[in-house]
Design a protein around this motif. Sequence first.
Motif, PDB file in Angstrom:
ATOM      1  N   MET A 107      24.016  53.076  28.908  1.00 18.50           N
ATOM      2  CA  MET A 107      25.231  52.415  29.437  1.00 18.50           C
ATOM      3  C   MET A 107      25.523  52.534  30.960  1.00 18.50           C
ATOM      4  N   LEU A 108      25.521  51.445  31.612  1.00 16.30           N
ATOM      5  CA  LEU A 108      25.799  51.320  33.018  1.00 16.30           C
ATOM      6  C   LEU A 108      27.338  51.473  33.302  1.00 16.30           C
ATOM      7  N   ASN A 109      27.597  51.888  34.377  1.00 14.90           N
ATOM      8  CA  ASN A 109      29.083  52.228  34.961  1.00 14.90           C
ATOM      9  C   ASN A 109      29.526  50.780  35.689  1.00 14.90           C
ATOM     10  N   GLY A 110      30.612  50.554  35.458  1.00 15.00           N
ATOM     11  CA  GLY A 110      31.321  49.407  36.222  1.00 15.00           C
ATOM     12  C   GLY A 110      31.072  48.011  35.497  1.00 15.00           C
ATOM     13  N   ARG A 111      31.778  47.048  35.977  1.00 16.45           N
ATOM     14  CA  ARG A 111      31.901  45.717  35.280  1.00 16.45           C
ATOM     15  C   ARG A 111      31.677  44.722  36.213  1.00 16.45           C
ATOM     16  N   ASN A 112      31.261  44.913  37.310  1.00 16.90           N
ATOM     17  CA  ASN A 112      31.143  43.882  38.260  1.00 16.90           C
ATOM     18  C   ASN A 112      29.741  43.381  38.550  1.00 16.90           C
ATOM     19  N   GLY A 113      28.793  44.156  38.130  1.00 10.77           N
ATOM     20  CA  GLY A 113      27.329  43.630  38.040  1.00 10.77           C
ATOM     21  C   GLY A 113      26.480  44.590  39.118  1.00 10.77           C
ATOM     22  N   ASP A 114      27.127  45.330  39.913  1.00  9.33           N
ATOM     23  CA  ASP A 114      26.372  45.933  41.090  1.00  9.33           C
ATOM     24  C   ASP A 114      25.427  46.725  40.448  1.00  9.33           C
ATOM     25  N   THR A 115      25.694  47.809  39.456  1.00  8.85           N
ATOM     26  CA  THR A 115      24.980  48.687  39.203  1.00  8.85           C
ATOM     27  C   THR A 115      23.992  48.062  38.210  1.00  8.85           C
ATOM     28  N   LEU A 116      24.240  47.060  37.533  1.00  7.62           N
ATOM     29  CA  LEU A 116      23.185  46.416  36.627  1.00  7.62           C
ATOM     30  C   LEU A 116      22.103  45.654  37.500  1.00  7.62           C
ATOM     31  N   ARG A 117      22.706  45.071  38.637  1.00 10.47           N
ATOM     32  CA  ARG A 117      21.694  44.516  39.548  1.00 10.47           C
ATOM     33  C   ARG A 117      20.606  45.440  39.944  1.00 10.47           C
ATOM     34  N   GLU A 118      20.965  46.777  40.510  1.00  9.46           N
ATOM     35  CA  GLU A 118      20.027  47.795  40.826  1.00  9.46           C
ATOM     36  C   GLU A 118      19.265  48.190  39.917  1.00  9.46           C
ATOM     37  N   TRP A 119      19.713  48.171  38.694  1.00  5.45           N
ATOM     38  CA  TRP A 119      18.907  48.840  37.369  1.00  5.45           C
ATOM     39  C   TRP A 119      17.817  47.643  37.122  1.00  5.45           C
ATOM     40  N   LEU A 120      18.301  46.374  37.216  1.00  5.98           N
ATOM     41  CA  LEU A 120      17.349  45.279  36.874  1.00  5.98           C
ATOM     42  C   LEU A 120      16.120  45.207  38.031  1.00  5.98           C
ATOM     43  N   LYS A 121      16.683  45.661  39.346  1.00  7.29           N
ATOM     44  CA  LYS A 121      15.557  45.585  40.263  1.00  7.29           C
ATOM     45  C   LYS A 121      14.434  46.597  39.878  1.00  7.29           C
ATOM     46  N   ASN A 122      14.579  47.661  39.361  1.00  8.24           N
ATOM     47  CA  ASN A 122      13.941  48.602  39.037  1.00  8.24           C
ATOM     48  C   ASN A 122      13.057  48.377  37.798  1.00  8.24           C
ATOM     49  N   ASN A 123      13.537  47.476  36.819  1.00  3.60           N
ATOM     50  CA  ASN A 123      13.038  47.235  35.515  1.00  3.60           C
ATOM     51  C   ASN A 123      12.698  45.496  35.500  1.00  3.60           C
ATOM     52  N   LYS A 124      11.836  45.094  36.135  1.00  2.00           N
ATOM     53  CA  LYS A 124      11.369  43.479  35.937  1.00  2.00           C
ATOM     54  C   LYS A 124      10.862  43.165  34.832  1.00  2.00           C
ATOM     55  N   ASN A 125      10.065  44.253  34.057  1.00  2.00           N
ATOM     56  CA  ASN A 125       9.679  43.866  32.830  1.00  2.00           C
ATOM     57  C   ASN A 125      10.555  43.258  31.623  1.00  2.00           C
ATOM     58  N   VAL A 126      11.839  43.673  31.721  1.00  2.00           N
ATOM     59  CA  VAL A 126      12.660  43.116  30.751  1.00  2.00           C
ATOM     60  C   VAL A 126      12.678  41.591  30.672  1.00  2.00           C
ATOM     61  N   LYS A 127      12.580  41.369  29.318  1.00  2.00           N
ATOM     62  CA  LYS A 127      12.247  39.942  28.664  1.00  2.00           C
ATOM     63  C   LYS A 127      13.512  39.442  28.189  1.00  2.00           C
ATOM     64  N   VAL A 128      14.324  40.222  27.314  1.00  2.00           N
ATOM     65  CA  VAL A 128      15.449  39.875  26.553  1.00  2.00           C
ATOM     66  C   VAL A 128      16.563  40.887  26.638  1.00  2.00           C
ATOM     67  N   VAL A 129      17.903  40.404  27.037  1.00  2.00           N
ATOM     68  CA  VAL A 129      18.993  41.314  27.372  1.00  2.00           C
ATOM     69  C   VAL A 129      20.101  40.876  26.648  1.00  2.00           C
ATOM     70  N   THR A 130      20.637  41.887  25.962  1.00  2.00           N
ATOM     71  CA  THR A 130      21.733  41.684  24.853  1.00  2.00           C
ATOM     72  C   THR A 130      22.867  42.294  25.665  1.00  2.00           C
ATOM     73  N   ARG A 131      24.059  41.218  25.849  1.00  2.00           N
ATOM     74  CA  ARG A 131      25.101  41.654  26.542  1.00  2.00           C
ATOM     75  C   ARG A 131      26.303  41.055  26.121  1.00  2.00           C
ATOM     76  N   ASP A 132      27.406  41.576  26.643  1.00  2.00           N
ATOM     77  CA  ASP A 132      28.832  41.144  26.290  1.00  2.00           C
ATOM     78  C   ASP A 132      29.111  39.947  26.815  1.00  2.00           C
ATOM     79  N   ARG A 133      30.324  39.316  27.040  1.00  2.00           N
ATOM     80  CA  ARG A 133      30.643  38.056  27.574  1.00  2.00           C
ATOM     81  C   ARG A 133      31.035  38.119  29.127  1.00  2.00           C
ATOM     82  N   ALA A 134      30.664  39.308  29.645  1.00  2.00           N
ATOM     83  CA  ALA A 134      31.241  39.583  31.159  1.00  2.00           C
ATOM     84  C   ALA A 134      30.390  38.303  32.066  1.00  2.00           C
ATOM     85  N   SER A 135      30.928  37.620  32.641  1.00  2.00           N
ATOM     86  CA  SER A 135      30.268  36.789  33.413  1.00  2.00           C
ATOM     87  C   SER A 135      29.707  37.355  34.763  1.00  2.00           C
ATOM     88  N   ALA A 136      30.167  38.252  35.213  1.00  2.00           N
ATOM     89  CA  ALA A 136      29.309  38.808  36.125  1.00  2.00           C
ATOM     90  C   ALA A 136      27.896  39.432  35.811  1.00  2.00           C
TER      91      ALA A 136
END
Length: 91
Positions: free
Chosen positions: A1-30
């Motif tokens: 689980m990542l903190n926040g709802r604006n996408g900043d924490t997710l962006r940092e996590w994704l930059k360090n995990n470029k091998n991700v092919k499928v992302v399951t997410r809620d309906r947050a547009s951010a």
Amino acid sequence: MLNGRNGDTLREWLKNNKNVKVVTRDRASAYAKVISEELPDAMQVADRFHLHQNLLETIKKALNQEIPATISIPHNDTSIDAEEHCKKNCI
């Protein structure tokens, strides 16, 4: 689980995990925006809970368009005893 709802924490996590092919997410547009920007080739899918929630919302909207908000049942003020009516009119 990542903190926040604006996408900043997710962006940092994704930059360090470029091998991700499928992302399951809620309906947050951010989240959708960040995932598209950081992993444009990744498939984004809704989780089971949100698929169910989307389905229920769609069903509610469809029913609200088809079924009137109020239903009136007309009645006759002269009440007849059902048993008496049947004695006179039933076979």
